[in-house]
Design a protein around this motif. Structure first.
Motif, mmCIF file in Angstrom:
data_model
loop_
_atom_site.group_PDB
_atom_site.id
_atom_site.type_symbol
_atom_site.label_atom_id
_atom_site.label_comp_id
_atom_site.label_asym_id
_atom_site.label_seq_id
_atom_site.Cartn_x
_atom_site.Cartn_y
_atom_site.Cartn_z
ATOM 1 N N ALA A 115 -4.153 0.323 1.884
ATOM 2 C CA ALA A 115 -3.367 -0.645 2.766
ATOM 3 C C ALA A 115 -2.841 0.262 4.320
ATOM 4 N N VAL A 116 -2.268 0.925 4.095
ATOM 5 C CA VAL A 116 -1.061 1.694 4.652
ATOM 6 C C VAL A 116 -1.696 2.083 6.018
ATOM 7 N N HIS A 117 -2.556 2.449 5.465
ATOM 8 C CA HIS A 117 -3.799 3.204 6.759
ATOM 9 C C HIS A 117 -3.762 1.840 8.398
ATOM 10 N N MET A 118 -4.516 1.136 6.818
ATOM 11 C CA MET A 118 -5.356 0.488 7.833
ATOM 12 C C MET A 118 -4.826 -1.079 8.767
ATOM 13 N N ALA A 119 -3.416 -0.542 8.295
ATOM 14 C CA ALA A 119 -2.122 -1.288 9.037
ATOM 15 C C ALA A 119 -2.522 -1.066 10.104
ATOM 16 N N ARG A 120 -2.596 0.733 10.340
ATOM 17 C CA ARG A 120 -2.739 0.594 11.852
ATOM 18 C C ARG A 120 -3.779 0.315 12.958
ATOM 19 N N LEU A 121 -4.968 -0.504 11.651
ATOM 20 C CA LEU A 121 -5.533 -1.040 12.659
ATOM 21 C C LEU A 121 -5.976 -2.349 13.009
ATOM 22 N N ALA A 167 -8.649 5.938 10.443
ATOM 23 C CA ALA A 167 -7.429 5.353 10.735
ATOM 24 C C ALA A 167 -7.422 6.145 12.226
ATOM 25 N N GLY A 168 -8.089 7.393 12.344
ATOM 26 C CA GLY A 168 -7.620 8.439 12.907
ATOM 27 C C GLY A 168 -6.282 10.102 13.138
ATOM 28 N N GLU A 169 -6.004 9.605 11.483
ATOM 29 C CA GLU A 169 -4.677 10.374 10.763
ATOM 30 C C GLU A 169 -5.388 12.125 10.364
ATOM 31 N N LEU A 170 -6.575 11.896 9.843
ATOM 32 C CA LEU A 170 -6.628 12.989 9.254
ATOM 33 C C LEU A 170 -6.686 13.933 10.687
ATOM 34 N N THR A 171 -6.691 15.679 10.337
ATOM 35 C CA THR A 171 -6.225 16.315 11.478
ATOM 36 C C THR A 171 -7.239 17.440 10.735
ATOM 37 N N VAL A 222 5.298 0.575 5.741
ATOM 38 C CA VAL A 222 5.057 -0.287 6.349
ATOM 39 C C VAL A 222 4.925 -1.538 6.089
ATOM 40 N N ARG A 223 4.925 -3.193 6.651
ATOM 41 C CA ARG A 223 4.716 -3.965 6.219
ATOM 42 C C ARG A 223 4.178 -4.389 6.565
ATOM 43 N N ALA A 224 3.826 -5.411 5.515
ATOM 44 C CA ALA A 224 2.645 -6.472 5.312
ATOM 45 C C ALA A 224 2.056 -7.091 6.752
ATOM 46 N N ALA A 225 1.378 -7.890 7.369
ATOM 47 C CA ALA A 225 1.565 -8.886 7.922
ATOM 48 C C ALA A 225 1.839 -10.590 7.944
ATOM 49 N N ASP A 226 3.110 -10.782 8.674
ATOM 50 C CA ASP A 226 3.925 -11.651 7.819
ATOM 51 C C ASP A 226 2.120 -13.260 8.145
ATOM 52 N N SER A 227 1.546 -12.834 9.312
ATOM 53 C CA SER A 227 0.083 -13.966 9.171
ATOM 54 C C SER A 227 -0.725 -13.720 7.873
ATOM 55 N N VAL A 228 -0.637 -12.464 7.210
ATOM 56 C CA VAL A 228 -1.499 -12.802 6.356
ATOM 57 C C VAL A 228 -1.042 -13.191 5.160
ATOM 58 N N GLN A 229 0.491 -12.542 4.623
ATOM 59 C CA GLN A 229 1.091 -13.413 3.546
ATOM 60 C C GLN A 229 1.123 -15.360 3.449
ATOM 61 N N LEU A 265 -3.167 15.541 -0.122
ATOM 62 C CA LEU A 265 -3.688 14.596 0.688
ATOM 63 C C LEU A 265 -4.292 13.085 0.348
ATOM 64 N N SER A 266 -3.159 12.405 -0.072
ATOM 65 C CA SER A 266 -4.413 11.140 -0.605
ATOM 66 C C SER A 266 -4.867 10.482 0.904
ATOM 67 N N CYS A 267 -5.404 9.215 0.314
ATOM 68 C CA CYS A 267 -6.068 8.410 1.214
ATOM 69 C C CYS A 267 -7.182 9.131 2.720
ATOM 70 N N LEU A 268 -8.275 9.728 2.152
ATOM 71 C CA LEU A 268 -9.206 10.154 2.202
ATOM 72 C C LEU A 268 -9.249 9.889 3.896
ATOM 73 N N GLY A 269 -9.710 8.817 2.957
ATOM 74 C CA GLY A 269 -11.019 7.801 3.915
ATOM 75 C C GLY A 269 -10.177 6.874 4.933
ATOM 76 N N SER A 270 -8.987 6.052 4.492
ATOM 77 C CA SER A 270 -8.963 5.375 5.099
ATOM 78 C C SER A 270 -8.013 6.367 6.411
ATOM 79 N N ARG A 271 -7.584 7.130 6.154
ATOM 80 C CA ARG A 271 -6.750 8.308 6.857
ATOM 81 C C ARG A 271 -7.772 8.567 8.427
ATOM 82 N N ALA A 272 -8.954 8.755 7.499
ATOM 83 C CA ALA A 272 -9.700 9.350 8.342
ATOM 84 C C ALA A 272 -10.615 7.983 10.067
#
Length: 425
Positions: free
Chosen positions: A368-374, A147-151, A336-343, A138-145
């Protein structure tokens, strides 16, 4: 272009900081090895926290184990800006993957201070816990948590020694029970935007002679475990034409997986990472072999069809050898698409500095994959020498990192006052 004197000072600081952080490594392993939950990782995070404080940030470790440095803004009630990356490495890794995003964020903080610029929003610099792959799968432990995705099921995962992920957290001083209720950046506390500086980990920017890439999307990843069941026989007496050799079927599958990636219409890669023979005996025809692999692409349509295509191809090849094939799949993350506005704002920052850039997909996954949920998410890439990464030869020059830091700093300034649509996930 950015001020030469400022760039020279930043160059010197980055060169020294990368060197010091590289010193935290497992001496028993090749390259620079600083895996999550290890003692070198623990020591490195104490060093990183010290660097955050030297940059003038208020530092704490959150319930998910992330190191967070806060630069207060003039309006702390406003949703915060977030930047950062990770400082753990793969076994036998390099000095720059993830590190550039954390140290680069601290470099951006220094640039803002030197320019006398005060953001209206809090700026959070994060060293996310355990972004890289690990024995728990399981990668991205900190960002996954975050984003509420750690179970709870994730915490029950075990490594090759039978130790649970929950136990690893406890040994590292993190309360696993708090992880499942910690998602501190959801709801009204969602950030305003997230932007991450990172090395490309591929050859595109270097091949094009470009100093900067602005990420359009982060690859989706489909992971495969295939079991091949044949018949155990004496390797010295069973005729070749009368064998049900599971290893031969697995070898055919290796080629099928490779063929799948080679046939992608645009960005697509496929890799077999491991073969396991259930019998260690050297004189027995293999009867049970497991294959582990993955397929990646930013093309959702092509990636969605890879399961059925590979299932048919692998089963057909195995049947020709009298072997049964059983495939199981898991989705590590969707495209996961980067936000057009940030690009757009990152592009404006690069254009204003006279820095050539190109839109580029990311074939690697990131926090960034998990932060994109936020929050609206974006990434900025700097070149990787020879496209090498996850190896000791991984290299990005200090001047290339400095260029990325300047664009990161200006992007943060532009994001600070921009009106952005919230994340839709």
């Amino acid at each position: 272009m950015h001020d030469a004197a400022t760039a020279a000072g930043l160059d010197a600081w980055l060169e020294n900081a990368v060197g010091e952080l590289s010193g935290f490594s497992d001496s028993d392993r090749p390259g620079w090895t600083r895996e999550v939950f290890s003692e070198p990782y623990r020591a490195s995070r104490a060093w990183t926290a010290g660097q955050m404080r030297k940059a003038g940030l208020e530092v704490h470790q959150d319930a998910a184990g992330n190191l967070v440095g806060r630069l207060p803004g003039t309006n702390p009630a406003a949703p915060a800006l977030v930047t950062g990356s990770h400082t753990d490495t793969v076994d036998g890794g390099g000095r720059f993957d993830g590190v550039v995003g954390v140290l680069g964020a601290l470099g951006a903080v220094q640039l803002l201070a030197e320019r006398g610029m005060k953001l209206q929003r809090d700026l959070l610099v994060v060293d996310f816990l355990g972004e890289e792959s690990n024995p728990f799968g399981l990668s991205c432990l900190g960002s996954r948590a975050l984003a509420g995705e750690l179970t709870a099921a994730d915490l029950e995962r075990t490594d090759y020694r039978g130790r649970s992920l929950a136990a690893a957290y406890e040994t590292f001083g993190i309360d696993p029970a708090a992880l499942l209720s910690a998602a501190p950046w959801t709801g009204e506390r969602r950030p305003h935007a997230y932007v991450e500086l990172h090395i490309e980990q591929g050859p595109v920017l270097e091949e094009r002679g470009l100093p900067l890439g602005i990420v359009t999307a982060i690859t989706g990843i489909e992971r495969l475990v295939a079991s091949f069941t044949g018949s155990p026989d004496h390797a010295g007496t069973r005729p070749m034409a009368d064998r049900r050799d599971a290893m031969v079927a697995a070898a055919e599958a290796v080629l099928a997986v490779r063929q799948e990636g080679c046939g992608a219409p645009q960005h697509g890669v496929s890799t077999v990472t491991r073969l396991e023979n259930a019998s260690p005996a050297p004189n027995v025809v293999p009867s049970l072999v497991r294959l582990h692999g993955e397929v990646r692409s930013v093309d959702e349509t092509w990636l969605a069809g890879t399961r059925s295509r590979l299932a048919a191809e692998i089963a057909g090849r195995a049947a020709a050898h009298g072997v049964e094939a059983d495939l199981s799949w898991s989705t590590d993350n969707t495209v996961v698409r980067a936000a057009d506005s940030v690009q757009d704002l990152a592009a404006q920052a690069a254009d204003a500095a006279g820095i050539p850039w190109a839109p580029i997909p990311s074939g690697a996954t990131h926090d960034a994959v998990h932060m994109a949920r936020l929050a609206p998410m974006g990434m900025i890439f700097v070149p990787s020498a020879g496209g090498r990464s996850h190896c000791p030869e991984e290299f990005t020059s200090t001047s290339q990192i400095t260029t990325g830091v300047h664009v990161l700093a200006d992007t943060l300034v532009r994001l600070d006052t921009a009106h952005l649509a919230p994340a839709t996930s």
